[in-house]
Every structure is written in structure tokens, then in C-alpha cells.
Design a protein around this motif. Structure first.
Motif, PDB file in Angstrom:
ATOM      1  N   ASN A   1      26.529  73.175  27.923  1.00 49.74           N
ATOM      2  CA  ASN A   1      25.332  73.224  27.092  1.00 49.74           C
ATOM      3  C   ASN A   1      24.157  72.507  27.747  1.00 49.74           C
ATOM      4  OD1 ASN A   1      26.832  74.614  25.219  1.00 49.74           O
ATOM      5  ND2 ASN A   1      27.271  72.820  23.976  1.00 49.74           N
ATOM      6  N   ASP A   2      24.190  72.364  29.045  1.00 49.45           N
ATOM      7  CA  ASP A   2      23.142  71.672  29.789  1.00 49.45           C
ATOM      8  C   ASP A   2      22.919  70.240  29.307  1.00 49.45           C
ATOM      9  OD1 ASP A   2      22.700  73.887  31.433  1.00 49.45           O
ATOM     10  OD2 ASP A   2      21.327  74.777  29.978  1.00 49.45           O
ATOM     11  N   LEU A   3      23.960  69.604  28.835  1.00 50.52           N
ATOM     12  CA  LEU A   3      23.875  68.211  28.399  1.00 50.52           C
ATOM     13  C   LEU A   3      24.816  67.327  29.231  1.00 50.52           C
ATOM     14  CD1 LEU A   3      23.781  68.725  24.532  1.00 50.52           C
ATOM     15  CD2 LEU A   3      21.869  68.190  26.032  1.00 50.52           C
ATOM     16  N   SER A   4      24.991  67.704  30.471  1.00 43.69           N
ATOM     17  CA  SER A   4      25.936  66.993  31.331  1.00 43.69           C
ATOM     18  C   SER A   4      25.585  65.516  31.487  1.00 43.69           C
ATOM     19  CB  SER A   4      25.987  67.650  32.707  1.00 43.69           C
ATOM     20  OG  SER A   4      26.417  68.973  32.586  1.00 43.69           O
TER      21      SER A   4
ATOM     22  N   ALA B   1      31.540  67.630  33.455  1.00 40.38           N
ATOM     23  CA  ALA B   1      30.103  67.330  33.369  1.00 40.38           C
ATOM     24  C   ALA B   1      29.551  66.959  34.741  1.00 40.38           C
ATOM     25  CB  ALA B   1      29.858  66.201  32.367  1.00 40.38           C
ATOM     26  N   CYS B   2      30.295  66.173  35.491  1.00 38.11           N
ATOM     27  CA  CYS B   2      29.859  65.799  36.842  1.00 38.11           C
ATOM     28  C   CYS B   2      29.779  67.022  37.745  1.00 38.11           C
ATOM     29  CB  CYS B   2      30.801  64.756  37.437  1.00 38.11           C
ATOM     30  SG  CYS B   2      30.651  63.119  36.667  1.00 38.11           S
TER      31      CYS B   2
ATOM     32  N   VAL C   1      32.557  60.342  40.034  1.00 35.96           N
ATOM     33  CA  VAL C   1      33.846  61.042  40.043  1.00 35.96           C
ATOM     34  C   VAL C   1      34.860  60.239  40.860  1.00 35.96           C
ATOM     35  CG1 VAL C   1      35.043  63.087  40.931  1.00 35.96           C
ATOM     36  CG2 VAL C   1      32.927  63.349  39.643  1.00 35.96           C
ATOM     37  N   LYS C   2      34.452  59.782  42.019  1.00 33.58           N
ATOM     38  CA  LYS C   2      35.360  59.006  42.860  1.00 33.58           C
ATOM     39  C   LYS C   2      35.744  57.695  42.180  1.00 33.58           C
ATOM     40  CE  LYS C   2      34.154  60.748  47.401  1.00 33.58           C
ATOM     41  NZ  LYS C   2      33.672  60.373  48.743  1.00 33.58           N
ATOM     42  N   LYS C   3      34.783  57.049  41.577  1.00 34.30           N
ATOM     43  CA  LYS C   3      35.039  55.779  40.902  1.00 34.30           C
ATOM     44  C   LYS C   3      36.077  55.963  39.800  1.00 34.30           C
ATOM     45  CE  LYS C   3      32.676  52.161  38.313  1.00 34.30           C
ATOM     46  NZ  LYS C   3      31.389  51.722  37.748  1.00 34.30           N
TER      47      LYS C   3
ATOM     48  N   ASP D   1      37.665  70.287  40.982  1.00 35.75           N
ATOM     49  CA  ASP D   1      36.460  71.098  40.800  1.00 35.75           C
ATOM     50  C   ASP D   1      35.209  70.246  40.974  1.00 35.75           C
ATOM     51  OD1 ASP D   1      35.044  73.566  40.005  1.00 35.75           O
ATOM     52  OD2 ASP D   1      34.593  72.449  38.161  1.00 35.75           O
ATOM     53  N   ALA D   2      35.209  69.062  40.358  1.00 34.31           N
ATOM     54  CA  ALA D   2      34.055  68.169  40.471  1.00 34.31           C
ATOM     55  C   ALA D   2      33.851  67.721  41.915  1.00 34.31           C
ATOM     56  CB  ALA D   2      34.233  66.958  39.551  1.00 34.31           C
ATOM     57  N   LEU D   3      34.938  67.353  42.572  1.00 32.90           N
ATOM     58  CA  LEU D   3      34.821  66.918  43.967  1.00 32.90           C
ATOM     59  C   LEU D   3      34.261  68.027  44.851  1.00 32.90           C
ATOM     60  CD1 LEU D   3      38.170  64.952  44.274  1.00 32.90           C
ATOM     61  CD2 LEU D   3      35.876  63.973  44.439  1.00 32.90           C
ATOM     62  N   ILE D   4      34.784  69.235  44.682  1.00 36.39           N
ATOM     63  CA  ILE D   4      34.327  70.358  45.501  1.00 36.39           C
ATOM     64  C   ILE D   4      32.869  70.672  45.223  1.00 36.39           C
ATOM     65  CG2 ILE D   4      34.610  72.850  45.866  1.00 36.39           C
ATOM     66  CD1 ILE D   4      37.669  72.315  45.419  1.00 36.39           C
ATOM     67  N   LYS D   5      32.493  70.755  43.960  1.00 37.20           N
ATOM     68  CA  LYS D   5      31.113  71.114  43.619  1.00 37.20           C
ATOM     69  C   LYS D   5      30.120  70.024  44.000  1.00 37.20           C
ATOM     70  CE  LYS D   5      32.129  74.561  40.161  1.00 37.20           C
ATOM     71  NZ  LYS D   5      32.199  74.892  38.741  1.00 37.20           N
ATOM     72  N   CYS D   6      30.608  68.783  44.087  1.00 37.05           N
ATOM     73  CA  CYS D   6      29.728  67.682  44.498  1.00 37.05           C
ATOM     74  C   CYS D   6      29.782  67.441  46.008  1.00 37.05           C
ATOM     75  CB  CYS D   6      30.086  66.406  43.740  1.00 37.05           C
ATOM     76  SG  CYS D   6      29.695  66.464  41.980  1.00 37.05           S
TER      77      CYS D   6
END
Length: 90
Positions: free
Chosen positions: A1-4, A28-29, A41-43, A64-69
Motif C-alpha cells: 500500500n506504499d506505506l513501507s 516492507a524493506c 534487513v541485515k541488522k 527477497d529483501a536482500l536481493i531487492k536491496c
């Protein structure tokens, strides 16, 4: 919802987040795809319990978060640590 960003801020207010909350945090990340999100994400990932490795939804969200970041190498290491079952490939 674009509220990440709001979801990430709310996550930090929780003292003991559940695995569901951690999964949503990683999602969200992944949506923000920023260096700051990667740091968060790492933390959070380093604070996960060993038992969390068996939660395929949580681990998939983390990867997913790691890859996208931008950290495919860390995502690959996590994938190699996971038990290889059908949900790991979903």
C-alpha cells in the motif's frame, strides 16, 4: 500500500516482534530497495534465532529483501543454510 516506511517505523516500536511481523518487515524493506533498508534487513536478520531458519516464509521474505536491496551474496548464503523442501522453492 506504499506505506513501507511507516511499516518499518512501526516495526521498531515493537519490543519482541513475532516471525509474522519480521516477515512483513522484510517485505516492507524489499519494497523500499534502499541502502538504508538493506542495513536494517541485515541488522534484524542477525538477530533471528536459529529456529527461524525453518520458517520458510520468513526466510523467503528475508532473501527477497536482500536481493531487492542489492545483496545477492548474503541471500545465497541464507538459501544454502535452509532445509531444502518444496516451500523453500516457492
Amino acid at each position: 500500500n506504499d506505506l513501507s516506511n511507516k511499516a518499518i517505523a512501526l516495526f521498531h516500536q515493537v519490543k519482541s516482534p513475532s516471525e509474522i511481523m519480521q516477515t512483513l518487515f522484510f517485505h516492507a524493506c524489499a519494497q523500499t530497495q534502499t541502502p538504508e533498508a538493506l542495513h536494517l534487513v541485515k541488522k534484524v536478520s542477525f538477530q533471528l534465532s536459529q529456529a527461524s531458519l525453518s520458517n520458510h516464509r520468513l526466510m523467503t521474505s528475508l532473501m527477497d529483501a536482500l536481493i531487492k536491496c542489492g545483496d545477492c551474496e548474503h541471500a545465497h548464503k541464507i538459501f544454502n543454510q535452509m532445509e531444502k523442501t518444496a516451500p523453500a522453492y516457492a
